[in-house]
Design an enzyme around this catalytic site. Structure first.
Site, PDB file in Angstrom:
ATOM      1  N   GLU A 279      -3.091  -4.560  -3.097  1.00  0.00           N
ATOM      2  CA  GLU A 279      -3.461  -5.669  -3.967  1.00  0.00           C
ATOM      3  C   GLU A 279      -3.608  -4.902  -5.424  1.00  0.00           C
ATOM      4  OE1 GLU A 279      -4.744  -4.964  -1.133  1.00  0.00           O
ATOM      5  OE2 GLU A 279      -6.260  -6.345  -0.204  1.00  0.00           O
TER       6      GLU A 279
ATOM      7  N   CYS B 126     -10.285  -4.842   0.153  1.00  0.00           N
ATOM      8  CA  CYS B 126     -11.581  -3.714   0.009  1.00  0.00           C
ATOM      9  C   CYS B 126     -12.256  -3.974  -1.022  1.00  0.00           C
ATOM     10  CB  CYS B 126     -10.757  -2.350   0.299  1.00  0.00           C
ATOM     11  SG  CYS B 126     -10.490  -1.690  -1.127  1.00  0.00           S
TER      12      CYS B 126
ATOM     13  N   ASN C  58       1.043  -1.199  -0.053  1.00  0.00           N
ATOM     14  CA  ASN C  58      -0.168   0.073   0.058  1.00  0.00           C
ATOM     15  C   ASN C  58       0.894   1.333  -0.057  1.00  0.00           C
ATOM     16  OD1 ASN C  58       0.547  -0.700   2.735  1.00  0.00           O
ATOM     17  ND2 ASN C  58      -0.940   0.413   3.643  1.00  0.00           N
ATOM     18  N   ILE C  59       0.258   2.199  -0.692  1.00  0.00           N
ATOM     19  CA  ILE C  59       1.049   3.543  -0.865  1.00  0.00           C
ATOM     20  C   ILE C  59       0.077   4.604  -0.375  1.00  0.00           C
ATOM     21  CG2 ILE C  59       2.406   5.124  -2.296  1.00  0.00           C
ATOM     22  CD1 ILE C  59       2.836   2.729  -4.000  1.00  0.00           C
ATOM     23  N   GLU C  60       0.193   5.270   0.761  1.00  0.00           N
ATOM     24  CA  GLU C  60      -0.514   6.339   1.174  1.00  0.00           C
ATOM     25  C   GLU C  60      -0.269   7.671   0.752  1.00  0.00           C
ATOM     26  OE1 GLU C  60      -0.888   5.688   5.366  1.00  0.00           O
ATOM     27  OE2 GLU C  60      -2.334   3.746   4.786  1.00  0.00           O
TER      28      GLU C  60
ATOM     29  N   CYS D 117      -4.228   0.506  -2.533  1.00  0.00           N
ATOM     30  CA  CYS D 117      -3.847  -0.705  -1.800  1.00  0.00           C
ATOM     31  C   CYS D 117      -2.871  -1.454  -2.309  1.00  0.00           C
ATOM     32  CB  CYS D 117      -5.204  -1.546  -1.659  1.00  0.00           C
ATOM     33  SG  CYS D 117      -6.715  -0.742  -0.739  1.00  0.00           S
TER      34      CYS D 117
ATOM     35  N   CYS E 236     -10.788  -3.167  -4.400  1.00  0.00           N
ATOM     36  CA  CYS E 236      -9.869  -4.169  -4.788  1.00  0.00           C
ATOM     37  C   CYS E 236     -10.663  -5.465  -5.561  1.00  0.00           C
ATOM     38  CB  CYS E 236      -8.785  -4.556  -3.750  1.00  0.00           C
ATOM     39  SG  CYS E 236      -7.698  -3.279  -3.516  1.00  0.00           S
TER      40      CYS E 236
HETATM   41  N1  THU Z   1      -5.228  -1.478   2.706  1.00  0.00           N
HETATM   42  C1  THU Z   1      -4.568  -2.399   1.658  1.00  0.00           C
HETATM   43  O1  THU Z   1      -3.480  -2.123   1.199  1.00  0.00           O
HETATM   44  N2  THU Z   1      -5.222  -3.500   1.365  1.00  0.00           N
HETATM   45  C2  THU Z   1      -6.541  -3.842   2.077  1.00  0.00           C
HETATM   46  O2  THU Z   1      -6.823  -5.034   1.727  1.00  0.00           O
HETATM   47  C3  THU Z   1      -6.986  -3.041   3.124  1.00  0.00           C
HETATM   48  C4  THU Z   1      -6.625  -1.730   3.144  1.00  0.00           C
HETATM   49  C5  THU Z   1      -4.417  -0.152   3.169  1.00  0.00           C
HETATM   50  C6  THU Z   1      -5.065   1.085   2.489  1.00  0.00           C
HETATM   51  C7  THU Z   1      -4.684   2.191   3.477  1.00  0.00           C
HETATM   52  O3  THU Z   1      -3.244   2.466   3.245  1.00  0.00           O
HETATM   53  C8  THU Z   1      -4.447   1.188   4.694  1.00  0.00           C
HETATM   54  O4  THU Z   1      -4.432  -0.027   4.409  1.00  0.00           O
HETATM   55  C9  THU Z   1      -5.510   1.614   5.791  1.00  0.00           C
HETATM   56  O5  THU Z   1      -6.713   1.315   5.301  1.00  0.00           O
END
Ligand code: THU
Length: 137
Positions: A56, A94, A43-45, A54, A97
Site C-alpha cells: 500500500e 496495517c 511489498n518489498i522486504e 508494504c 498504512c
Molecule cells: N504487508 C503488506 O504489504 N501489506 C499489508 O497490508 C500487510 C503486510 C507485507 C509486509 C511484509 O512484507 C509482509 O506483508 C508480511 O507482513
C-alpha cells in the site's frame, strides 16, 4: 463509480512483483487517483526487516512522488506465496498504512479487500481508521 474489478485485477498484477523472501507473504495494491489513474505497488522486504515496506505504501509513495494528491480507492490482495486462487483470505492494511492513507485521503476513501477476482469487500477509511488525528491542511 469505481471499477472495483479493474482495481482488483491491477492489485493482482502488482502482487506478481512482490519481493518477500523472508515472510513469503506476497501483497499487491492498486491505488486509484481521483482522476482515474492507477498506481500499483508491492511489498518489498529487507534482510534487516525494518526497512520493509508494504504494498500500500509503495503505491502511495509512487503516486505522491509523481505529484498526485487526490485519491479515490485502493485495492489490496495478499496471501502466502503459492496459495491457490480462491483459498486466500483478505489482507487488511496495517496501522502504518492506514495512517498514510489518512494523511492523503478523506473518510470516504474506499479500501477494497479481495479474496479473488470476484470476491471482495469494500470499506471506507472512516470505518478502518476511526478517531484519528487529522493531518494539518
Ligand atoms: N504487508 C503488506 O504489504 N501489506 C499489508 O497490508 C500487510 C503486510 C507485507 C509486509 C511484509 O512484507 C509482509 O506483508 C508480511 O507482513
Amino acid at each position: 463509480m469505481t471499477d472495483y474489478k479493474q482495481l482488483v485485477k491491477a492489485a493482482y498484477e502488482a502482487q506478481k512483483m512482490a519481493y518477500a523472501p523472508y515472510s513469503h507473504w506476497v501483497v499487491g495494491a492498486a491505488l486509484l487517483t481521483a482522476e482515474g489513474k492507477i498506481y500499483k505497488g508491492c511489498n518489498i522486504e529487507s534482510a534487516t526487516f525494518s526497512p520493509t515496506v508494504c504494498a500500500e505504501r509503495t503505491a502511495f509513495f509512487k503516486a505522491v512522488s509523481e505529484g498526485e494528491r487526490h485519491f479515490a480507492a485502493i485495492a489490496i490482495v495478499g496471501n502466502a506465496e503459492g496459495t491457490a486462487m480462491g483459498k486466500a483470505d483478505v489482507c487488511p492494511p496495517c496501522g502504518v498504512c492506514r495512517q498514510v492513507m489518512t494523511e492523503f485521503c478523506g473518510g470516504d476513501f474506499e479500501i477494497v479487500l479481495a479474496k479473488n477476482y470476484d470476491d471482495y469487500a469494500v470499506y471506507t477509511l472512516a470505518e478502518l481508521m476511526p478517531l484519528v488525528s487529522l493531518p494539518i491542511k
